[in-house]
Design a protein around this motif. Structure first.
Motif, PDB file in Angstrom:
ATOM      1  N   SER A   1       0.822  -1.220   0.000  1.00 13.98           N
ATOM      2  CA  SER A   1       0.000   0.000   0.000  1.00 13.98           C
ATOM      3  C   SER A   1       0.853   1.264   0.000  1.00 13.98           C
ATOM      4  CB  SER A   1      -0.923   0.014   1.225  1.00 13.98           C
ATOM      5  OG  SER A   1      -0.207   0.320   2.412  1.00 13.98           O
ATOM      6  N   CYS A   2       2.157   1.110   0.233  1.00 13.91           N
ATOM      7  CA  CYS A   2       3.065   2.262   0.286  1.00 13.91           C
ATOM      8  C   CYS A   2       3.731   2.556  -1.058  1.00 13.91           C
ATOM      9  CB  CYS A   2       4.150   2.028   1.329  1.00 13.91           C
ATOM     10  SG  CYS A   2       3.539   1.895   3.020  1.00 13.91           S
ATOM     11  N   VAL A   3       3.546   1.676  -2.041  1.00 11.21           N
ATOM     12  CA  VAL A   3       4.158   1.887  -3.354  1.00 11.21           C
ATOM     13  C   VAL A   3       3.477   3.068  -4.044  1.00 11.21           C
ATOM     14  CG1 VAL A   3       4.670   0.837  -5.589  1.00 11.21           C
ATOM     15  CG2 VAL A   3       4.671  -0.580  -3.523  1.00 11.21           C
ATOM     16  N   ASN A   4       4.272   4.019  -4.550  1.00 12.30           N
ATOM     17  CA  ASN A   4       3.662   5.164  -5.236  1.00 12.30           C
ATOM     18  C   ASN A   4       3.336   4.828  -6.692  1.00 12.30           C
ATOM     19  OD1 ASN A   4       6.024   5.439  -6.770  1.00 12.30           O
ATOM     20  ND2 ASN A   4       6.744   7.248  -5.690  1.00 12.30           N
ATOM     21  N   TRP A   5       2.796   5.783  -7.416  1.00  9.29           N
ATOM     22  CA  TRP A   5       2.314   5.507  -8.771  1.00  9.29           C
ATOM     23  C   TRP A   5       3.451   5.196  -9.743  1.00  9.29           C
ATOM     24  CZ3 TRP A   5       3.577   8.592 -12.996  1.00  9.29           C
ATOM     25  CH2 TRP A   5       4.202   9.803 -12.703  1.00  9.29           C
ATOM     26  N   LYS A   6       4.690   5.522  -9.361  1.00 13.11           N
ATOM     27  CA  LYS A   6       5.845   5.207 -10.194  1.00 13.11           C
ATOM     28  C   LYS A   6       6.435   3.825  -9.893  1.00 13.11           C
ATOM     29  CE  LYS A   6       7.463   9.988 -10.748  1.00 13.11           C
ATOM     30  NZ  LYS A   6       8.626  10.899 -10.522  1.00 13.11           N
ATOM     31  N   GLY A   7       5.830   3.138  -8.942  1.00 12.10           N
ATOM     32  CA  GLY A   7       6.365   1.836  -8.550  1.00 12.10           C
ATOM     33  C   GLY A   7       7.564   1.964  -7.636  1.00 12.10           C
ATOM     34  N   GLU A   8       7.611   3.051  -6.869  1.00 14.43           N
ATOM     35  CA  GLU A   8       8.741   3.318  -5.973  1.00 14.43           C
ATOM     36  C   GLU A   8       8.316   3.191  -4.511  1.00 14.43           C
ATOM     37  OE1 GLU A   8      10.809   6.831  -8.705  1.00 14.43           O
ATOM     38  OE2 GLU A   8       9.360   7.335  -7.118  1.00 14.43           O
ATOM     39  N   LEU A   9       9.268   2.837  -3.675  1.00 14.34           N
ATOM     40  CA  LEU A   9       9.060   2.826  -2.232  1.00 14.34           C
ATOM     41  C   LEU A   9       9.878   3.967  -1.622  1.00 14.34           C
ATOM     42  CD1 LEU A   9       9.249  -1.014  -1.652  1.00 14.34           C
ATOM     43  CD2 LEU A   9       7.271   0.430  -1.124  1.00 14.34           C
ATOM     44  N   PRO A  10       9.227   4.867  -0.914  1.00  8.70           N
ATOM     45  CA  PRO A  10       9.915   6.035  -0.361  1.00  8.70           C
ATOM     46  C   PRO A  10      10.599   5.757   0.970  1.00  8.70           C
ATOM     47  CG  PRO A  10       7.589   6.200   0.096  1.00  8.70           C
ATOM     48  CD  PRO A  10       7.778   4.938  -0.709  1.00  8.70           C
ATOM     49  N   GLU A  11      11.285   6.783   1.435  1.00 14.43           N
ATOM     50  CA  GLU A  11      11.863   6.723   2.771  1.00 14.43           C
ATOM     51  C   GLU A  11      10.752   6.692   3.816  1.00 14.43           C
ATOM     52  OE1 GLU A  11      15.496   8.947   4.955  1.00 14.43           O
ATOM     53  OE2 GLU A  11      13.923  10.306   4.264  1.00 14.43           O
ATOM     54  N   LEU A  12       9.817   7.647   3.685  1.00 13.12           N
ATOM     55  CA  LEU A  12       8.785   7.783   4.713  1.00 13.12           C
ATOM     56  C   LEU A  12       7.564   8.512   4.175  1.00 13.12           C
ATOM     57  CD1 LEU A  12       8.861  11.027   5.662  1.00 13.12           C
ATOM     58  CD2 LEU A  12      10.980  10.262   6.707  1.00 13.12           C
ATOM     59  N   TYR A  13       6.487   8.362   4.909  1.00  5.47           N
ATOM     60  CA  TYR A  13       5.273   9.148   4.692  1.00  5.47           C
ATOM     61  C   TYR A  13       5.079  10.088   5.886  1.00  5.47           C
ATOM     62  CZ  TYR A  13       3.649   6.494   0.650  1.00  5.47           C
ATOM     63  OH  TYR A  13       3.527   5.948  -0.605  1.00  5.47           O
ATOM     64  N   TYR A  14       4.594  11.287   5.578  1.00  2.00           N
ATOM     65  CA  TYR A  14       4.219  12.198   6.655  1.00  2.00           C
ATOM     66  C   TYR A  14       3.077  11.564   7.445  1.00  2.00           C
ATOM     67  CZ  TYR A  14       6.996  15.671   4.169  1.00  2.00           C
ATOM     68  OH  TYR A  14       8.024  16.339   3.556  1.00  2.00           O
ATOM     69  N   ALA A  15       3.132  11.694   8.751  1.00  3.18           N
ATOM     70  CA  ALA A  15       2.202  10.990   9.630  1.00  3.18           C
ATOM     71  C   ALA A  15       0.748  11.224   9.247  1.00  3.18           C
ATOM     72  CB  ALA A  15       2.425  11.427  11.078  1.00  3.18           C
ATOM     73  N   GLY A  16       0.006  10.119   9.107  1.00  4.20           N
ATOM     74  CA  GLY A  16      -1.426  10.195   8.863  1.00  4.20           C
ATOM     75  C   GLY A  16      -1.818  10.689   7.488  1.00  4.20           C
ATOM     76  N   THR A  17      -0.867  10.711   6.532  1.00  2.00           N
ATOM     77  CA  THR A  17      -1.168  11.223   5.195  1.00  2.00           C
ATOM     78  C   THR A  17      -0.783  10.195   4.131  1.00  2.00           C
ATOM     79  OG1 THR A  17       0.986  12.204   4.624  1.00  2.00           O
ATOM     80  CG2 THR A  17      -0.443  13.483   6.086  1.00  2.00           C
ATOM     81  N   LYS A  18      -1.104  10.541   2.880  1.00  2.00           N
ATOM     82  CA  LYS A  18      -0.693   9.737   1.740  1.00  2.00           C
ATOM     83  C   LYS A  18       0.463  10.408   0.996  1.00  2.00           C
ATOM     84  CE  LYS A  18      -5.291   7.702   1.076  1.00  2.00           C
ATOM     85  NZ  LYS A  18      -6.419   7.506   0.129  1.00  2.00           N
ATOM     86  N   ASP A  19       1.134  11.328   1.671  1.00  2.00           N
ATOM     87  CA  ASP A  19       2.218  12.100   1.063  1.00  2.00           C
ATOM     88  C   ASP A  19       3.569  11.614   1.584  1.00  2.00           C
ATOM     89  OD1 ASP A  19       0.338  13.756  -0.227  1.00  2.00           O
ATOM     90  OD2 ASP A  19       0.143  14.974   1.599  1.00  2.00           O
ATOM     91  N   HIS A  20       4.454  11.285   0.655  1.00  2.00           N
ATOM     92  CA  HIS A  20       5.798  10.867   1.070  1.00  2.00           C
ATOM     93  C   HIS A  20       6.806  11.976   0.834  1.00  2.00           C
ATOM     94  CE1 HIS A  20       6.894  10.267  -3.155  1.00  2.00           C
ATOM     95  NE2 HIS A  20       5.863   9.443  -3.313  1.00  2.00           N
ATOM     96  N   ASN A  21       7.984  11.837   1.419  1.00  6.30           N
ATOM     97  CA  ASN A  21       9.008  12.874   1.256  1.00  6.30           C
ATOM     98  C   ASN A  21       9.778  12.676  -0.039  1.00  6.30           C
ATOM     99  OD1 ASN A  21      10.598  10.659   1.947  1.00  6.30           O
ATOM    100  ND2 ASN A  21      11.898  11.798   3.348  1.00  6.30           N
ATOM    101  N   GLU A  22      10.733  13.576  -0.303  1.00  6.43           N
ATOM    102  CA  GLU A  22      11.428  13.581  -1.589  1.00  6.43           C
ATOM    103  C   GLU A  22      12.512  12.522  -1.710  1.00  6.43           C
ATOM    104  OE1 GLU A  22      12.984  17.349   0.580  1.00  6.43           O
ATOM    105  OE2 GLU A  22      11.442  15.810   0.885  1.00  6.43           O
ATOM    106  N   ASN A  23      12.872  11.871  -0.621  1.00  7.28           N
ATOM    107  CA  ASN A  23      13.876  10.806  -0.690  1.00  7.28           C
ATOM    108  C   ASN A  23      13.222   9.521  -1.205  1.00  7.28           C
ATOM    109  OD1 ASN A  23      15.908  12.505   0.317  1.00  7.28           O
ATOM    110  ND2 ASN A  23      15.336  12.053   2.431  1.00  7.28           N
ATOM    111  N   THR A  24      12.817   9.604  -2.463  1.00 10.81           N
ATOM    112  CA  THR A  24      12.048   8.533  -3.103  1.00 10.81           C
ATOM    113  C   THR A  24      12.544   8.329  -4.526  1.00 10.81           C
ATOM    114  OG1 THR A  24      10.104   9.141  -1.803  1.00 10.81           O
ATOM    115  CG2 THR A  24       9.727   7.800  -3.762  1.00 10.81           C
TER     116      THR A  24
END
Length: 336
Positions: free
Chosen positions: A299-322
Protein backbone atom coordinates in the motif's frame (compact mmCIF):
# COMPACT_ATOMS: atom_id res chain seq x y z
CA UNK A 1 -0.62 0.86 -8.62
CA UNK A 2 2.07 -1.32 -10.13
CA UNK A 3 1.18 -5.01 -10.08
CA UNK A 4 2.87 -7.06 -7.36
CA UNK A 5 4.59 -9.42 -9.78
CA UNK A 6 6.20 -6.43 -11.55
CA UNK A 7 7.37 -4.72 -8.37
CA UNK A 8 10.28 -7.10 -7.84
CA UNK A 9 11.72 -6.35 -11.28
CA UNK A 10 11.06 -2.66 -10.74
CA UNK A 11 12.94 -2.76 -7.44
CA UNK A 12 15.94 -4.43 -9.05
CA UNK A 13 16.03 -1.74 -11.72
CA UNK A 14 15.74 1.02 -9.14
CA UNK A 15 18.62 -0.33 -7.07
CA UNK A 16 20.81 -0.56 -10.15
CA UNK A 17 19.93 3.03 -11.08
CA UNK A 18 21.14 4.24 -7.68
CA UNK A 19 24.58 2.69 -8.08
CA UNK A 20 27.50 4.75 -9.28
CA UNK A 21 30.20 3.37 -11.58
CA UNK A 22 32.41 2.98 -8.50
CA UNK A 23 30.05 0.35 -7.11
CA UNK A 24 28.73 2.57 -4.33
CA UNK A 25 25.04 3.37 -3.99
CA UNK A 26 23.43 6.74 -3.49
CA UNK A 27 20.95 6.63 -0.64
CA UNK A 28 18.26 7.96 -2.99
CA UNK A 29 18.15 9.46 -6.48
CA UNK A 30 21.46 10.85 -7.69
CA UNK A 31 19.89 14.25 -8.39
CA UNK A 32 18.03 14.63 -5.10
CA UNK A 33 18.78 17.87 -3.22
CA UNK A 34 18.60 16.45 0.30
CA UNK A 35 22.16 15.09 0.37
CA UNK A 36 20.94 11.57 -0.28
CA UNK A 37 23.00 11.41 -3.47
CA UNK A 38 25.96 10.64 -1.21
CA UNK A 39 27.12 7.17 -0.15
CA UNK A 40 26.69 6.00 3.44
CA UNK A 41 28.65 2.95 4.57
CA UNK A 42 25.56 1.61 6.33
CA UNK A 43 23.15 2.25 3.48
CA UNK A 44 25.47 0.52 1.04
CA UNK A 45 25.59 -2.56 3.23
CA UNK A 46 21.79 -2.69 3.44
CA UNK A 47 21.30 -1.88 -0.23
CA UNK A 48 23.64 -4.76 -1.09
CA UNK A 49 21.31 -7.06 0.88
CA UNK A 50 18.83 -6.57 -1.95
CA UNK A 51 21.31 -8.05 -4.42
CA UNK A 52 22.07 -10.88 -2.03
CA UNK A 53 18.34 -11.64 -1.92
CA UNK A 54 18.24 -12.00 -5.72
CA UNK A 55 21.58 -13.87 -5.75
CA UNK A 56 23.46 -11.23 -7.75
CA UNK A 57 26.86 -11.91 -6.19
CA UNK A 58 28.83 -9.88 -8.72
CA UNK A 59 27.00 -6.71 -7.72
CA UNK A 60 27.71 -7.41 -4.07
CA UNK A 61 31.42 -7.90 -4.79
CA UNK A 62 31.56 -4.57 -6.63
CA UNK A 63 30.00 -2.70 -3.73
CA UNK A 64 32.25 -4.28 -1.12
CA UNK A 65 35.34 -3.68 -3.25
CA UNK A 66 34.46 0.02 -3.13
CA UNK A 67 33.86 -0.11 0.64
CA UNK A 68 37.23 -1.78 1.16
CA UNK A 69 38.83 0.88 -1.05
CA UNK A 70 37.28 3.63 1.10
CA UNK A 71 38.77 2.08 4.23
CA UNK A 72 42.16 1.63 2.56
CA UNK A 73 42.14 5.25 1.40
CA UNK A 74 41.54 6.39 4.98
CA UNK A 75 43.81 3.82 6.61
CA UNK A 76 45.99 6.49 8.23
CA UNK A 77 42.94 7.83 10.08
CA UNK A 78 42.11 4.32 11.29
CA UNK A 79 45.71 3.88 12.44
CA UNK A 80 45.54 7.08 14.48
CA UNK A 81 42.26 6.04 16.07
CA UNK A 82 43.83 2.72 17.04
CA UNK A 83 46.88 4.44 18.48
CA UNK A 84 44.87 6.96 20.46
CA UNK A 85 41.20 6.69 21.37
CA UNK A 86 39.31 9.38 19.42
CA UNK A 87 38.23 12.32 21.57
CA UNK A 88 36.16 14.10 18.92
CA UNK A 89 33.58 13.01 16.35
CA UNK A 90 35.73 13.97 13.36
CA UNK A 91 38.42 11.51 14.48
CA UNK A 92 36.05 8.57 14.02
CA UNK A 93 35.62 6.71 10.74
CA UNK A 94 33.08 8.85 8.92
CA UNK A 95 29.69 7.61 7.84
CA UNK A 96 29.37 9.32 4.43
CA UNK A 97 31.70 9.47 1.46
CA UNK A 98 31.79 10.82 -2.05
CA UNK A 99 30.75 7.87 -4.23
CA UNK A 100 33.21 8.93 -6.96
CA UNK A 101 36.38 10.07 -5.15
CA UNK A 102 35.83 8.18 -1.85
CA UNK A 103 36.64 11.40 0.06
CA UNK A 104 35.04 12.16 3.42
CA UNK A 105 32.42 14.83 3.81
CA UNK A 106 33.78 16.93 6.64
CA UNK A 107 30.66 18.73 7.83
CA UNK A 108 29.10 17.65 11.08
CA UNK A 109 26.56 14.94 10.29
CA UNK A 110 26.48 12.67 13.29
CA UNK A 111 29.70 11.07 12.14
CA UNK A 112 30.13 8.71 15.10
CA UNK A 113 28.21 5.71 13.77
CA UNK A 114 29.77 2.60 15.26
CA UNK A 115 27.03 0.35 13.91
CA UNK A 116 28.26 0.92 10.34
CA UNK A 117 31.63 -0.65 11.18
CA UNK A 118 29.93 -3.54 12.93
CA UNK A 119 27.64 -4.03 9.93
CA UNK A 120 30.61 -4.14 7.55
CA UNK A 121 32.45 -6.75 9.62
CA UNK A 122 29.27 -8.77 10.01
CA UNK A 123 28.50 -9.05 6.32
CA UNK A 124 32.09 -9.82 5.30
CA UNK A 125 32.08 -12.64 7.86
CA UNK A 126 28.55 -13.72 7.00
CA UNK A 127 29.28 -13.97 3.28
CA UNK A 128 32.51 -15.85 4.03
CA UNK A 129 30.39 -18.45 5.85
CA UNK A 130 28.30 -18.64 2.69
CA UNK A 131 31.46 -19.34 0.63
CA UNK A 132 31.59 -15.85 -0.87
CA UNK A 133 34.88 -14.04 -0.26
CA UNK A 134 34.31 -10.28 -0.36
CA UNK A 135 37.92 -9.52 0.59
CA UNK A 136 40.42 -9.55 -2.27
CA UNK A 137 43.92 -9.74 -0.81
CA UNK A 138 46.04 -9.32 2.32
CA UNK A 139 45.44 -5.56 2.32
CA UNK A 140 41.75 -6.20 2.81
CA UNK A 141 42.41 -8.75 5.54
CA UNK A 142 44.70 -6.28 7.29
CA UNK A 143 41.95 -3.65 7.22
CA UNK A 144 39.53 -6.12 8.79
CA UNK A 145 42.03 -6.70 11.60
CA UNK A 146 42.45 -2.96 12.04
CA UNK A 147 38.69 -2.49 12.29
CA UNK A 148 38.69 -4.96 15.19
CA UNK A 149 41.45 -2.93 16.84
CA UNK A 150 39.50 0.23 16.09
CA UNK A 151 36.43 -1.10 17.93
CA UNK A 152 38.74 -2.09 20.76
CA UNK A 153 40.27 1.39 20.90
CA UNK A 154 36.93 3.22 21.00
CA UNK A 155 35.64 0.70 23.56
CA UNK A 156 32.49 0.22 21.54
CA UNK A 157 30.56 -1.50 24.34
CA UNK A 158 30.21 1.77 26.25
CA UNK A 159 31.01 4.34 23.58
CA UNK A 160 28.38 7.00 22.97
CA UNK A 161 27.70 7.35 19.25
CA UNK A 162 25.12 8.98 17.01
CA UNK A 163 23.48 5.65 16.21
CA UNK A 164 21.67 4.39 13.14
CA UNK A 165 19.59 7.57 12.89
CA UNK A 166 22.48 10.01 13.38
CA UNK A 167 21.02 11.68 16.46
CA UNK A 168 22.31 12.71 19.88
CA UNK A 169 25.30 10.86 21.28
CA UNK A 170 24.21 8.00 23.52
CA UNK A 171 25.11 4.39 24.06
CA UNK A 172 22.76 2.65 21.62
CA UNK A 173 21.80 -1.02 21.90
CA UNK A 174 21.60 -1.22 18.11
CA UNK A 175 25.17 0.07 17.76
CA UNK A 176 26.56 -2.21 20.46
CA UNK A 177 24.68 -5.14 18.93
CA UNK A 178 25.99 -4.42 15.43
CA UNK A 179 29.59 -4.31 16.65
CA UNK A 180 29.08 -7.45 18.72
CA UNK A 181 27.60 -9.30 15.74
CA UNK A 182 30.41 -8.10 13.52
CA UNK A 183 33.12 -9.25 15.90
CA UNK A 184 31.51 -12.66 16.33
CA UNK A 185 31.29 -13.17 12.56
CA UNK A 186 34.74 -11.87 11.65
CA UNK A 187 36.64 -13.92 14.25
CA UNK A 188 36.87 -16.74 11.72
CA UNK A 189 39.06 -14.48 9.56
CA UNK A 190 41.05 -12.32 11.98
CA UNK A 191 41.98 -12.28 15.65
CA UNK A 192 39.26 -11.05 18.00
CA UNK A 193 40.09 -10.98 21.72
CA UNK A 194 37.44 -12.82 23.73
CA UNK A 195 36.90 -9.91 26.07
CA UNK A 196 35.65 -7.73 23.21
CA UNK A 197 32.77 -10.12 22.67
CA UNK A 198 32.14 -10.64 26.38
CA UNK A 199 32.01 -6.90 27.06
CA UNK A 200 29.62 -6.42 24.15
CA UNK A 201 27.30 -9.15 25.35
CA UNK A 202 27.25 -7.78 28.89
CA UNK A 203 26.60 -4.23 27.71
CA UNK A 204 23.82 -5.32 25.37
CA UNK A 205 22.10 -7.31 28.09
CA UNK A 206 22.22 -4.27 30.37
CA UNK A 207 20.73 -1.97 27.73
CA UNK A 208 17.94 -4.16 26.41
CA UNK A 209 15.03 -4.00 25.91
CA UNK A 210 15.69 -0.24 25.67
CA UNK A 211 17.55 1.26 22.73
CA UNK A 212 19.19 3.86 24.96
CA UNK A 213 18.65 5.90 28.09
CA UNK A 214 16.37 8.30 26.20
CA UNK A 215 14.63 5.80 23.91
CA UNK A 216 12.40 3.10 25.32
CA UNK A 217 12.00 1.38 21.99
CA UNK A 218 13.23 2.07 18.48
CA UNK A 219 12.91 0.75 14.93
CA UNK A 220 16.69 0.21 14.97
CA UNK A 221 16.27 -2.59 17.52
CA UNK A 222 14.92 -4.78 14.72
CA UNK A 223 18.50 -5.01 13.40
CA UNK A 224 19.35 -7.15 16.42
CA UNK A 225 16.86 -9.74 15.12
CA UNK A 226 17.64 -9.35 11.41
CA UNK A 227 20.28 -9.44 10.17
CA UNK A 228 22.40 -9.77 13.32
CA UNK A 229 20.55 -12.46 15.29
CA UNK A 230 22.23 -11.47 18.56
CA UNK A 231 19.21 -11.63 20.87
CA UNK A 232 17.44 -14.55 22.50
CA UNK A 233 14.02 -15.82 21.46
CA UNK A 234 12.55 -14.17 24.55
CA UNK A 235 14.14 -10.80 23.73
CA UNK A 236 13.06 -11.15 20.10
CA UNK A 237 9.46 -11.40 21.26
CA UNK A 238 9.88 -8.40 23.58
CA UNK A 239 11.40 -6.20 20.87
CA UNK A 240 8.68 -7.18 18.39
CA UNK A 241 5.94 -6.54 20.95
CA UNK A 242 7.30 -3.09 21.78
CA UNK A 243 7.80 -2.07 18.15
CA UNK A 244 4.44 -3.38 16.98
CA UNK A 245 2.36 -1.97 19.82
CA UNK A 246 4.08 1.41 20.03
CA UNK A 247 5.65 2.31 16.69
CA UNK A 248 3.73 0.67 13.81
CA UNK A 249 1.48 3.00 11.81
CA UNK A 250 -0.54 2.71 8.58
CA UNK A 251 2.26 3.69 6.19
CA UNK A 252 5.32 2.62 8.09
CA UNK A 253 7.05 2.36 11.42
CA UNK A 254 7.94 5.36 13.57
CA UNK A 255 11.66 5.32 14.38
CA UNK A 256 11.13 6.38 18.00
CA UNK A 257 8.88 8.63 20.06
CA UNK A 258 9.65 12.30 19.55
CA UNK A 259 11.38 11.86 16.18
CA UNK A 260 11.60 15.37 14.69
CA UNK A 261 12.68 14.29 11.18
CA UNK A 262 9.90 15.23 8.70
CA UNK A 263 7.57 15.66 11.65
CA UNK A 264 4.25 17.29 10.69
CA UNK A 265 2.97 17.29 14.26
CA UNK A 266 3.50 13.56 14.61
CA UNK A 267 6.45 11.28 13.90
CA UNK A 268 7.00 10.27 10.26
CA UNK A 269 6.21 6.70 9.20
CA UNK A 270 9.22 4.82 7.77
CA UNK A 271 8.31 2.37 5.02
CA UNK A 272 11.35 0.13 5.44
CA UNK A 273 10.05 -0.85 8.87
CA UNK A 274 7.16 -2.74 7.29
CA UNK A 275 9.52 -4.74 5.08
CA UNK A 276 11.72 -5.40 8.11
CA UNK A 277 8.86 -6.80 10.13
CA UNK A 278 7.73 -8.89 7.17
CA UNK A 279 11.21 -10.38 6.81
CA UNK A 280 11.45 -11.18 10.50
CA UNK A 281 8.07 -12.90 10.56
CA UNK A 282 8.94 -14.79 7.40
CA UNK A 283 12.07 -16.12 9.11
CA UNK A 284 10.01 -17.01 12.18
CA UNK A 285 7.59 -18.99 10.00
CA UNK A 286 4.61 -16.81 10.88
CA UNK A 287 2.82 -16.59 7.52
CA UNK A 288 -0.11 -14.58 8.89
CA UNK A 289 2.05 -11.74 10.23
CA UNK A 290 4.25 -11.87 7.15
CA UNK A 291 1.28 -11.39 4.83
CA UNK A 292 -0.08 -8.66 7.09
CA UNK A 293 3.06 -6.55 6.76
CA UNK A 294 3.52 -7.28 3.06
CA UNK A 295 -0.03 -6.01 2.46
CA UNK A 296 0.79 -2.81 4.32
CA UNK A 297 4.06 -2.51 2.38
CA UNK A 298 2.33 -2.83 -1.00
CA UNK A 299 0.00 0.00 0.00
CA UNK A 300 3.07 2.26 0.29
CA UNK A 301 4.16 1.89 -3.35
CA UNK A 302 3.66 5.16 -5.24
CA UNK A 303 2.31 5.51 -8.77
CA UNK A 304 5.85 5.21 -10.19
CA UNK A 305 6.37 1.84 -8.55
CA UNK A 306 8.74 3.32 -5.97
CA UNK A 307 9.06 2.83 -2.23
CA UNK A 308 9.92 6.03 -0.36
CA UNK A 309 11.86 6.72 2.77
CA UNK A 310 8.79 7.78 4.71
CA UNK A 311 5.27 9.15 4.69
CA UNK A 312 4.22 12.20 6.66
CA UNK A 313 2.20 10.99 9.63
CA UNK A 314 -1.43 10.20 8.86
CA UNK A 315 -1.17 11.22 5.20
CA UNK A 316 -0.69 9.74 1.74
CA UNK A 317 2.22 12.10 1.06
CA UNK A 318 5.80 10.87 1.07
CA UNK A 319 9.01 12.87 1.26
CA UNK A 320 11.43 13.58 -1.59
CA UNK A 321 13.88 10.81 -0.69
CA UNK A 322 12.05 8.53 -3.10
CA UNK A 323 12.88 5.91 -4.06
CA UNK A 324 15.03 5.09 -1.03
CA UNK A 325 17.58 2.40 -1.84
CA UNK A 326 17.42 0.96 1.66
CA UNK A 327 13.63 0.53 1.41
CA UNK A 328 13.78 -1.05 -2.04
CA UNK A 329 16.43 -3.49 -0.83
CA UNK A 330 14.43 -4.45 2.24
CA UNK A 331 11.44 -5.13 0.02
CA UNK A 332 13.57 -7.54 -2.06
CA UNK A 333 14.82 -9.18 1.14
CA UNK A 334 11.25 -9.63 2.37
CA UNK A 335 9.76 -10.89 -0.90
CA UNK A 336 12.59 -13.18 -2.08
Amino acid sequence: MIKKFLLKERSKAILRSLRYESGLFAASKKNVETGYNKAWIRDNIYEALGFEAIKDINSIRKTYAALFDILLKHEDKINWAIKEKPDAAYKYIHARFCPITFDEFHENWGNKQNDAIGAFLFKVGDMYEKKVHLFRDNNDINILQKLVKYLESIEYWHDSDHGVWENEEEIHASSVGACLAGLKKIKQLVHVPDYLIENGENALNELLPRESVSKETDLALLTLIYPYKVVSDEMTKKILFDVETKLVRDKGVVRYFGDWYYNNGQEAEWVMGLAWLAKIYKDLGNKVRYKHYMKKLYSCVNWKGELPELYYAGTKDHNENTPLGWTQAMYLVAVS
